[in-house]
Design a protein around this motif. Structure first.
Motif, short mmCIF file in Angstrom:
data_model
loop_
_atom_site.label_atom_id
_atom_site.label_comp_id
_atom_site.label_asym_id
_atom_site.label_seq_id
_atom_site.Cartn_x
_atom_site.Cartn_y
_atom_site.Cartn_z
N GLY A 1 41.25 73.73 62.62
CA GLY A 1 41.39 74.25 63.98
C GLY A 1 40.67 73.43 65.03
O GLY A 1 41.06 73.45 66.20
N SER A 2 39.64 72.70 64.64
CA SER A 2 38.91 71.90 65.62
C SER A 2 39.72 70.72 66.15
O SER A 2 39.32 70.08 67.11
CB SER A 2 37.59 71.38 65.03
N LEU A 3 40.87 70.47 65.55
CA LEU A 3 41.76 69.41 66.03
C LEU A 3 42.85 69.97 66.95
O LEU A 3 43.84 69.28 67.23
CB LEU A 3 42.40 68.68 64.84
N ARG A 4 42.65 71.18 67.44
CA ARG A 4 43.69 71.86 68.23
C ARG A 4 44.02 71.13 69.54
O ARG A 4 45.10 71.30 70.09
CB ARG A 4 43.27 73.29 68.55
N HIS A 5 43.08 70.35 70.05
CA HIS A 5 43.35 69.61 71.28
C HIS A 5 43.89 68.21 71.00
O HIS A 5 44.57 67.63 71.85
CB HIS A 5 42.08 69.52 72.13
N ALA A 6 43.60 67.69 69.82
CA ALA A 6 44.01 66.32 69.49
C ALA A 6 45.43 66.26 68.95
O ALA A 6 46.24 65.43 69.40
CB ALA A 6 43.04 65.71 68.49
N PHE A 7 45.76 67.11 67.99
CA PHE A 7 47.04 66.94 67.31
C PHE A 7 48.27 67.23 68.18
O PHE A 7 49.28 66.53 68.04
CB PHE A 7 47.09 67.74 66.01
N PRO A 8 48.24 68.19 69.09
CA PRO A 8 49.42 68.31 69.96
C PRO A 8 49.72 67.04 70.74
O PRO A 8 50.88 66.67 70.91
CB PRO A 8 49.05 69.49 70.87
N ARG B 1 35.26 61.27 63.04
CA ARG B 1 33.95 61.88 62.86
C ARG B 1 33.70 62.84 64.03
O ARG B 1 34.33 62.74 65.08
CB ARG B 1 32.84 60.81 62.83
N ASN B 2 32.82 63.76 63.78
CA ASN B 2 32.44 64.73 64.81
C ASN B 2 30.94 64.92 64.70
O ASN B 2 30.29 64.29 63.86
CB ASN B 2 33.19 66.05 64.58
N ARG B 3 30.38 65.73 65.53
CA ARG B 3 28.97 66.06 65.37
C ARG B 3 28.75 67.53 65.72
O ARG B 3 29.49 68.11 66.49
CB ARG B 3 28.08 65.16 66.23
N LEU B 4 27.72 68.08 65.09
CA LEU B 4 27.37 69.47 65.35
C LEU B 4 26.42 69.51 66.53
O LEU B 4 25.55 68.65 66.68
CB LEU B 4 26.69 70.07 64.12
N CYS B 5 26.60 70.50 67.37
CA CYS B 5 25.68 70.71 68.48
C CYS B 5 25.46 72.22 68.63
O CYS B 5 26.01 73.02 67.87
CB CYS B 5 26.21 70.10 69.78
N TYR C 1 31.20 72.32 66.89
CA TYR C 1 31.53 70.90 66.94
C TYR C 1 31.46 70.44 68.39
O TYR C 1 31.86 71.16 69.31
CB TYR C 1 32.94 70.65 66.43
N TYR C 2 31.03 69.21 68.60
CA TYR C 2 31.01 68.66 69.96
C TYR C 2 32.40 68.62 70.56
O TYR C 2 32.57 68.85 71.77
CB TYR C 2 30.40 67.26 69.96
N SER C 3 33.42 68.35 69.76
CA SER C 3 34.78 68.25 70.29
C SER C 3 35.23 69.54 70.95
O SER C 3 36.10 69.52 71.84
CB SER C 3 35.77 67.88 69.16
N ASN C 4 34.66 70.67 70.54
CA ASN C 4 34.95 71.95 71.22
C ASN C 4 33.94 72.22 72.33
O ASN C 4 34.31 72.61 73.44
CB ASN C 4 34.92 73.10 70.20
N THR D 1 39.73 63.17 72.95
CA THR D 1 39.54 64.61 72.71
C THR D 1 38.21 64.91 72.02
O THR D 1 38.05 65.97 71.40
CB THR D 1 40.72 65.19 71.90
N GLY D 2 37.25 63.99 72.12
CA GLY D 2 35.89 64.29 71.73
C GLY D 2 35.46 63.86 70.35
O GLY D 2 34.36 64.20 69.91
#
Length: 244
Positions: free
Chosen positions: A11-18, A80-84, A178-181, A237-238
């Protein structure tokens, strides 16, 4: 009739994959069916026989398990992503006082659900790292943390609600993300998006795997994600790109 590629994605790829799908489909004259959810639960669906062509996970372990079972090809790290930490801005959390603020027993902390969702696993890895530096504190944080999203029994995000809604609604004071969110809250005066100190931060790698025997079109989508166009969209997208 257009061929359909079935993509199961964290789900954290919801902004990237579309955006990736929008850029890819005109090139190949195909349709892509996108199903989003916690990667651990998506893996279960695949193991229980659900059809798929491509699986994008927020960790490497789930697609690697499918490869070991002979269901999927070997996983490739594609992002890669990072936790914040998302926090109420009035708490005053910073990277410098990160541990001190977390230690406050009056503050309510939320995470995703370990096992079902890699985001929850990463949050508990953070607590394990804190435990190594501050004995007893990581155990205390695990006991305090409320697993409010990303689980098989978690309620869906209410319509129209974005990142941080549990904080905005007064349910909690702090939440791992996730930072991407969380980046979508940057500039919102009600929230702080706080980096985790480097020595405590878990490494987050995303894995992409094809179903064994997947179509040529599915292979092309994987290559598109891994190629220059996909990498640009992931960056926008982060996400960070793989180290290799």
């Amino acid at each position: 009739m257009k061929r359909t590629i079935k993509l199961l994605s964290a789900g954290s790829l919801r902004h990237a994959f579309p955006k990736i799908i929008e850029a890819f489909t005109p090139e190949m004259d195909v349709e892509v069916s996108l199903s989003l959810g916690p990667a651990g639960l998506l893996r279960e669906r695949i193991e229980n026989g659900e059809d798929f062509d491509l699986f994008a996970s927020a960790n490497m372990e789930h697609p690697q398990a499918l490869a070991a079972a002979g269901i999927a090809e070997e996983a490739i790290c594609f992002a890669r992503n990072r936790l914040c930490m998302m926090a109420r801005s009035d708490i005053g959390m910073t990277i410098e006082n990160f541990v001190e603020i977390l230690a406050n027993p009056d503050l309510r902390i939320a995470t995703s659900t370990p096992g079902d969702d890699p985001s929850g696993d990463y949050a508990f890895e953070l607590f394990n790292r804190i435990e190594a530096f501050y004995p007893g504190m990581g155990t205390m944080l695990k006991a305090r943390a409320r697993q409010l999203v990303g689980g098989r029994n978690s309620p869906p995000t209410p319509p129209g609600k974005g990142p941080g809604y549990l904080i905005a609604d007064g349910e909690v004071d702090l939440m791992t993300s996730y930072y991407s969110n969380a980046r979508l809250l940057e500039g919102n005066p009600a929230f702080s998006v706080v980096e985790i100190p480097m020595e405590l931060a878990p490494a987050i790698s995303y894995g992409l795997s094809l179903r064994k025997g997947a179509s040529r079109e599915a292979h092309s989508l994987r290559e598109f994600v891994l190629g220059d166009a996909g990498r640009v969209i992931l960056s926008e997208t982060g996400f960070a790109l793989p180290l290799h």
